[in-house]
Design a protein around this motif. Structure first.
Motif, PDB file in Angstrom:
ATOM      1  N   VAL A 146      -1.448  -9.242 -10.308  1.00  0.00           N
ATOM      2  CA  VAL A 146      -0.945  -7.890 -10.363  1.00  0.00           C
ATOM      3  C   VAL A 146      -1.453  -7.003  -8.853  1.00  0.00           C
ATOM      4  N   PRO A 147      -0.341  -6.644  -8.040  1.00  0.00           N
ATOM      5  CA  PRO A 147      -1.026  -6.188  -6.975  1.00  0.00           C
ATOM      6  C   PRO A 147      -1.886  -5.127  -6.871  1.00  0.00           C
ATOM      7  N   GLU A 148      -2.788  -4.835  -5.944  1.00  0.00           N
ATOM      8  CA  GLU A 148      -3.717  -3.670  -5.851  1.00  0.00           C
ATOM      9  C   GLU A 148      -2.867  -2.319  -5.741  1.00  0.00           C
ATOM     10  N   LEU A 149      -3.188  -1.220  -6.513  1.00  0.00           N
ATOM     11  CA  LEU A 149      -2.423  -0.104  -6.358  1.00  0.00           C
ATOM     12  C   LEU A 149      -3.020   0.853  -5.254  1.00  0.00           C
ATOM     13  N   GLY A 150      -2.096   1.117  -4.598  1.00  0.00           N
ATOM     14  CA  GLY A 150      -2.725   2.196  -3.331  1.00  0.00           C
ATOM     15  C   GLY A 150      -2.361   3.673  -3.494  1.00  0.00           C
ATOM     16  N   PRO A 151      -2.989   4.298  -2.497  1.00  0.00           N
ATOM     17  CA  PRO A 151      -2.345   5.845  -2.666  1.00  0.00           C
ATOM     18  C   PRO A 151      -1.148   6.034  -2.650  1.00  0.00           C
ATOM     19  N   GLY A 152      -0.468   7.110  -3.514  1.00  0.00           N
ATOM     20  CA  GLY A 152       0.898   7.410  -3.400  1.00  0.00           C
ATOM     21  C   GLY A 152       1.567   6.623  -4.060  1.00  0.00           C
ATOM     22  N   GLU A 153       1.102   5.603  -4.607  1.00  0.00           N
ATOM     23  CA  GLU A 153       2.222   4.530  -5.390  1.00  0.00           C
ATOM     24  C   GLU A 153       2.212   4.521  -6.766  1.00  0.00           C
ATOM     25  N   SER A 194      -0.832  -2.036   8.398  1.00  0.00           N
ATOM     26  CA  SER A 194      -2.166  -1.271   7.840  1.00  0.00           C
ATOM     27  C   SER A 194      -2.673  -2.434   6.978  1.00  0.00           C
ATOM     28  N   PRO A 195      -4.080  -2.137   6.813  1.00  0.00           N
ATOM     29  CA  PRO A 195      -4.832  -3.006   5.683  1.00  0.00           C
ATOM     30  C   PRO A 195      -3.990  -2.881   4.544  1.00  0.00           C
ATOM     31  N   LEU A 196      -3.533  -1.908   4.023  1.00  0.00           N
ATOM     32  CA  LEU A 196      -2.861  -1.612   2.701  1.00  0.00           C
ATOM     33  C   LEU A 196      -1.597  -2.437   2.507  1.00  0.00           C
ATOM     34  N   THR A 197      -0.665  -2.479   3.938  1.00  0.00           N
ATOM     35  CA  THR A 197       0.496  -3.231   3.558  1.00  0.00           C
ATOM     36  C   THR A 197       0.171  -4.608   3.704  1.00  0.00           C
ATOM     37  N   ARG A 198      -1.061  -5.145   4.024  1.00  0.00           N
ATOM     38  CA  ARG A 198      -1.172  -6.442   4.382  1.00  0.00           C
ATOM     39  C   ARG A 198      -0.924  -7.291   2.910  1.00  0.00           C
ATOM     40  N   ARG A 199      -1.085  -6.500   1.906  1.00  0.00           N
ATOM     41  CA  ARG A 199      -0.801  -6.896   0.386  1.00  0.00           C
ATOM     42  C   ARG A 199       0.546  -7.632   0.427  1.00  0.00           C
ATOM     43  N   HIS A 200       1.409  -7.145   1.182  1.00  0.00           N
ATOM     44  CA  HIS A 200       2.817  -7.853   1.279  1.00  0.00           C
ATOM     45  C   HIS A 200       3.235  -8.981   1.793  1.00  0.00           C
ATOM     46  N   GLU A 260       7.349   5.500   5.584  1.00  0.00           N
ATOM     47  CA  GLU A 260       5.883   5.852   5.847  1.00  0.00           C
ATOM     48  C   GLU A 260       5.997   7.294   6.124  1.00  0.00           C
ATOM     49  N   LEU A 261       6.965   7.792   6.810  1.00  0.00           N
ATOM     50  CA  LEU A 261       7.001   9.212   7.118  1.00  0.00           C
ATOM     51  C   LEU A 261       5.807   9.786   8.057  1.00  0.00           C
ATOM     52  N   GLU A 262       5.292   8.783   8.819  1.00  0.00           N
ATOM     53  CA  GLU A 262       4.266   9.136  10.004  1.00  0.00           C
ATOM     54  C   GLU A 262       4.804   9.633  11.449  1.00  0.00           C
TER      55      GLU A 262
END
Length: 465
Positions: free
Chosen positions: A61-68, A104-110, A149-151
């Motif tokens: 199960v993947p790590e859950l990040g902000p906004g997810e 990003s470090p968070l997207t590295r999960r993918h 991402e909307l940045e």
């Protein structure tokens, strides 16, 4: 997973109960594997078999990040991007995952040696990350497949223009052909209450794509009275385009490849239908040469069906095979709007028929959140209907993708994930009863009344258990 499924099938599970459920360490997921990306080298597209490349694996199960959000997937469906992924065309999707992983470090999960695929789901929210306010555990949802991402300012007028726009489950990992999916919270929409899980899962990608392509001002901006040529009018995309044309006061000219598919279009309410195989259209004389005489014959046939009028809009997605004809038959000042190229990406057409007749070619890709929400709202209101023709268990996703790859299906092919059987998840039986025939129109293995009447009691029993 059994505790999660029991909680979903029960009728009295609260949001607090869902929030207390333990998440499993792993879950079943349909994957392609990076070390097999060259397994079909040297074969033609049609020789590549999704049954060999798609695997049902147990993955963490993947790590859950902000906004997810983590969603328990009751059902999903097969789209053509699932076929592309499975045959590693036009390129293996691991390149998408690698690029996303560098963001990003968070997207590295993918960025993993396996890719959990699938761009549709209907299910129940299990967990939400920091900053999620609109959704909570226990909410019954469907998900659209736009990941942004909307940045950058570029995406704030139309989120499809975000430089970091991706299609979830195709250009990102942790897709919907699985027991659990990871999505951004702004992918979520309410599940239509009158539909079963598999019915609710099936429209997402194709319904939203057809809405933007045909109805939205970002696409063709269809209006009442328009003549709309729809290629593959009984297929996954075309069946929704046909419904939008009929519901919007336009006249669909439905192009199909068999009498069976023509009959489905008639049952949807279309009257102008061209069976291209029966009428023998050959738009290419050979691999390199198109046949303008066939374009003209095709245009003449269209005018016979429309009372002498050319088409205002062409709903294009086959690509190479049909594009020259599409440009030719469009009326002066008309629009060819394209969202795919299932027969080939290298389009050829005679530009004289474009520039001298002031025609437009518009590229259209999926939909922004607002367009997807509006398309889902029409489903929820019973104005547009799901087009599920057949449903497979998760274990047979390879066969489902094989069917789509070889055009052996009508409408959409559904996939059951956690749902133990078809027909579960219906909450509004009164609204459903008003639209039974339309909901079951594409079912090939049972009449609409028979299927509904055998499924509705099972749903009630499950909810009472």
């Amino acid at each position: 997973m059994n505790d999660i499924l029991d909680a979903i099938l029960a009728s009295d599970t609260s949001a607090a109960d869902f929030a207390k459920l333990d998440l499993p360490e792993s879950y079943r997921a349909v994957t392609v594997r990076k070390d097999e990306a060259e397994m079909f080298d040297g074969l033609s597209s049609k020789e590549k078999d999704p049954r060999e490349s798609l695997h049902l694996d147990e993955v963490p199960v993947p790590e859950l990040g902000p906004g997810e959000a983590l969603v328990a997937v009751m059902a999903s469906s097969v789209n053509y991007n699932s076929v592309w992924t499975s045959i590693f065309e036009p390129m293996p999707t691991f390149g998408f995952l690698e690029r996303y992983g560098k963001l990003s470090p968070l997207t590295r999960r993918h960025d993993l040696p396996y890719h959990v695929i699938g761009s549709d789901l209907a299910g129940v929210v299990l967990r939400t990350g920091a900053g999620v306010n609109s959704w909570r555990p226990g909410d019954e949802v469907v998900a659209h497949c736009l990941s942004v991402e909307l940045e950058s300012s570029d995406g704030h007028n139309d989120t499809m223009l975000d430089p970091e726009q991706r299609i979830w489950g195709f250009e990102t990992n942790f897709g919907g052909l699985a027991d659990i999916a990871l999505v951004k919270s702004n992918q979520l929409m309410p599940k239509p209450d009158h539909l079963s899980w598999e019915e609710a899962a099936s429209p997402g990608l194709v319904n939203s794509t057809a809405y933007r392509q045909l109805v939205s001002r970002n696409g063709a901006g269809m209006k009442q009275g328009d003549n709309v040529l729809i290629w593959g009018a009984s297929g996954g995309l075309g069946s929704y385009a046909t419904q939008f044309a009929l519901a919007g006061g336009a006249t669909p000219i439905c192009v199909v490849s068999s009498d069976q598919k023509a009959e489905i279009c008639r049952r949807m309410g279309a009257e102008a239908i061209i069976d291209r195989n029966a009428e023998g259209y050959e738009f290419w004389s050979d691999e390199q040469t198109q046949n303008p005489r066939e374009w003209k014959r095709f245009g003449k046939r269209i005018r016979e069906l429309t009372g002498g009028e050319d088409v205002d809009i062409v709903f294009e997605h086959p690509g190479r095979e049909t594009f020259g004809a599409s440009v030719y038959v469009t009326r002066k000042g008309g629009t060819i709007v394209t969202c795919a190229s299932t027969s080939g990406y290298q389009h050829q057409y005679d530009n004289r028929y474009l520039w001298m007749s002031l025609k437009r070619i518009v590229g259209s890709h999926f939909a922004n959140y607002r367009e997807a929400w509006e398309a889902n709202r029409l489903i929820a209101k019973g104005k547009i209907h799901p087009t599920v023709s057949k449903t497979y268990p998760l274990e047979q996703t390879g066969q489902a993708a094989h069917d789509v790859h070889h055009n052996r299906h009508q409408g959409k092919v559904g996939v059951l994930a956690l749902a133990p059987e078809e027909g579960l998840g219906v909450r509004d039986h009164e609204l459903r009863a008003q639209h039974l025939d339309a909901i079951n129109l594409f079912r090939a293995d049972a009449g609409p009344q028979a299927r509904s009447e055998t499924r509705a009691p099972a749903t009630a029993e499950r909810r009472a258990a």
